[in-house]
Design an enzyme around this catalytic site. Structure first.
Site, mmCIF file in Angstrom:
data_model
loop_
_atom_site.group_PDB
_atom_site.id
_atom_site.type_symbol
_atom_site.label_atom_id
_atom_site.label_comp_id
_atom_site.label_asym_id
_atom_site.label_seq_id
_atom_site.Cartn_x
_atom_site.Cartn_y
_atom_site.Cartn_z
ATOM 1 N N SER A 156 0.869 -1.191 0.000
ATOM 2 C CA SER A 156 0.000 0.000 0.000
ATOM 3 C C SER A 156 0.897 1.229 0.000
ATOM 4 O O SER A 156 2.088 1.137 0.362
ATOM 5 C CB SER A 156 -0.840 -0.015 1.278
ATOM 6 O OG SER A 156 -1.494 1.220 1.476
ATOM 7 N N TYR B 129 -2.235 -1.354 10.373
ATOM 8 C CA TYR B 129 -2.166 -1.445 8.914
ATOM 9 C C TYR B 129 -0.841 -0.885 8.401
ATOM 10 O O TYR B 129 -0.169 -1.503 7.567
ATOM 11 C CB TYR B 129 -3.353 -0.663 8.329
ATOM 12 C CG TYR B 129 -3.572 -0.832 6.846
ATOM 13 C CD1 TYR B 129 -4.355 -1.869 6.343
ATOM 14 C CD2 TYR B 129 -3.017 0.071 5.933
ATOM 15 C CE1 TYR B 129 -4.577 -2.011 4.981
ATOM 16 C CE2 TYR B 129 -3.230 -0.062 4.577
ATOM 17 C CZ TYR B 129 -4.014 -1.104 4.104
ATOM 18 O OH TYR B 129 -4.227 -1.236 2.751
#
Ligand code: NAD
Length: 261
Positions: A143, A156
């Site tokens: 990401s 995350y």
């Protein structure tokens, strides 16, 4: 490019980015194993669609990848079923948004288990067979949050930074084995994962999803547009191509300029 004769396993491919990647690989003729959760009838329809697209029988493995031994067992089943595992796309992931002092420890554990540890277990299980056959493509869906941080996403961001690091290590260890290992680092992609965040934001702010979509993009991305799962699929195909055979250990941003800032 053709992936006829190649076999692929895409984790978290019943939805979103993983499904986009599975469709792209199947369109080039790869024999694909799908994984992820969902309604059995929907999954059956996806398996039929992917089989018809690729011209070889797709399969589905419903392993819960939050358990390491289940990741390894799924890789072994995929290899056994198709006779090889040439392409592994570690994509399954979840999110939870809260400040650190209010972040539930069980959500931390769940996100680290799926978003980071499953990537380790998948690579660990797949590399020996790839090395033996002298060919492998490992694509880890990290990401923009593997490269930079945002508030309220501690698990995350930690997991995705870990994925970028693990990708580099695996690339070094397989550099002369016919295997490449790379990370794709998307910015905002409109998938159920992001749709849930938009709905939560709209509920909290008393606005609507359209308003929150504009705000979400403008907070992070100079380019005010979502990336599509199809575009991530196209980038994955490039990484599987012969032209990309010396691309390894890379973190490829596809993020509308998010991490250029
Ligand atoms: P999504 O929610 O649409 O899909 C997630 C997939 O993972 C689904 O198939 C789901 O069934 C599966 N899954 C969830 N828990 C699982 C488990 N325990 N075991 C096996 N499968 C499980 O999400 P998405 O947006 O397509 O995200 C896919 C990946 O892309 C994630 O790793 C995410 O972090 C990453 N990513 C997404 C975006 C974005 O903007 N959507 C941006 C950057 C990175």
């Amino acid at each position: 490019m053709s992936l006829h004769g190649r076999t692929a396993l895409v984790t978290g491919s019943t939805s979103g980015i993983g499904l986009g990647v599975a469709r792209a690989l199947a369109a080039e003729g790869a024999r694909v194993t799908l994984n992820g959760f969902g309604d059995p009838a929907d999954i059956e329809a996806l398996v039929a669609e992917i089989s018809a697209t690729s011209g070889s029988p797709a399969a589905y493995d419903g392993a819960d990848l939050s358990r390491g031994e289940d990741v390894a067992a799924m890789v072994a089943r995929a290899e056994e079923r198709a006779g090889s595992l040439d392409i592994l796309v570690n994509n399954a992931g979840i999110q939870h948004v809260a400040p650190i002092d209010q972040f539930p420890p069980e959500r931390w554990d769940a996100i680290i288990a799926l978003n980071l540890s499953a990537v380790f277990h998948g690579m660990r299980a797949a590399i020996p067979g790839m090395r033996q056959r002298g060919y492998g493509r490992i694509i880890n869906v990290a990401s923009a949050h593997g490269l930079v941080a945002s508030a309220q996403k501690v698990a995350y961001v930690a997991a995705k930074h870990g994925v970028v690091g693990a990708t580099k290590v695996a690339a070094l260890e397989t550099a002369n084995d016919g295997i490449t290992v790379n990370a794709i680092c998307p910015g905002w992609v409109l998938t159920p994962l992001v749709e849930r965040q938009l709905a939560d934001r709209a509920a909290a702010a008393g606005t609507d999803v359209a308003t929150e979509s504009e705000l979400l993009l403008s907070e992070k991305q100079p380019m005010l547009a979502f990336t599509t799962p199809e575009a991530i699929g196209a980038l994955a195909l490039y990484l599987c191509s012969d032209a990309a055979r010396t691309v390894t250990g890379a973190s490829l941003s596809i993020d509308g300029g998010w991490t250029a800032q």
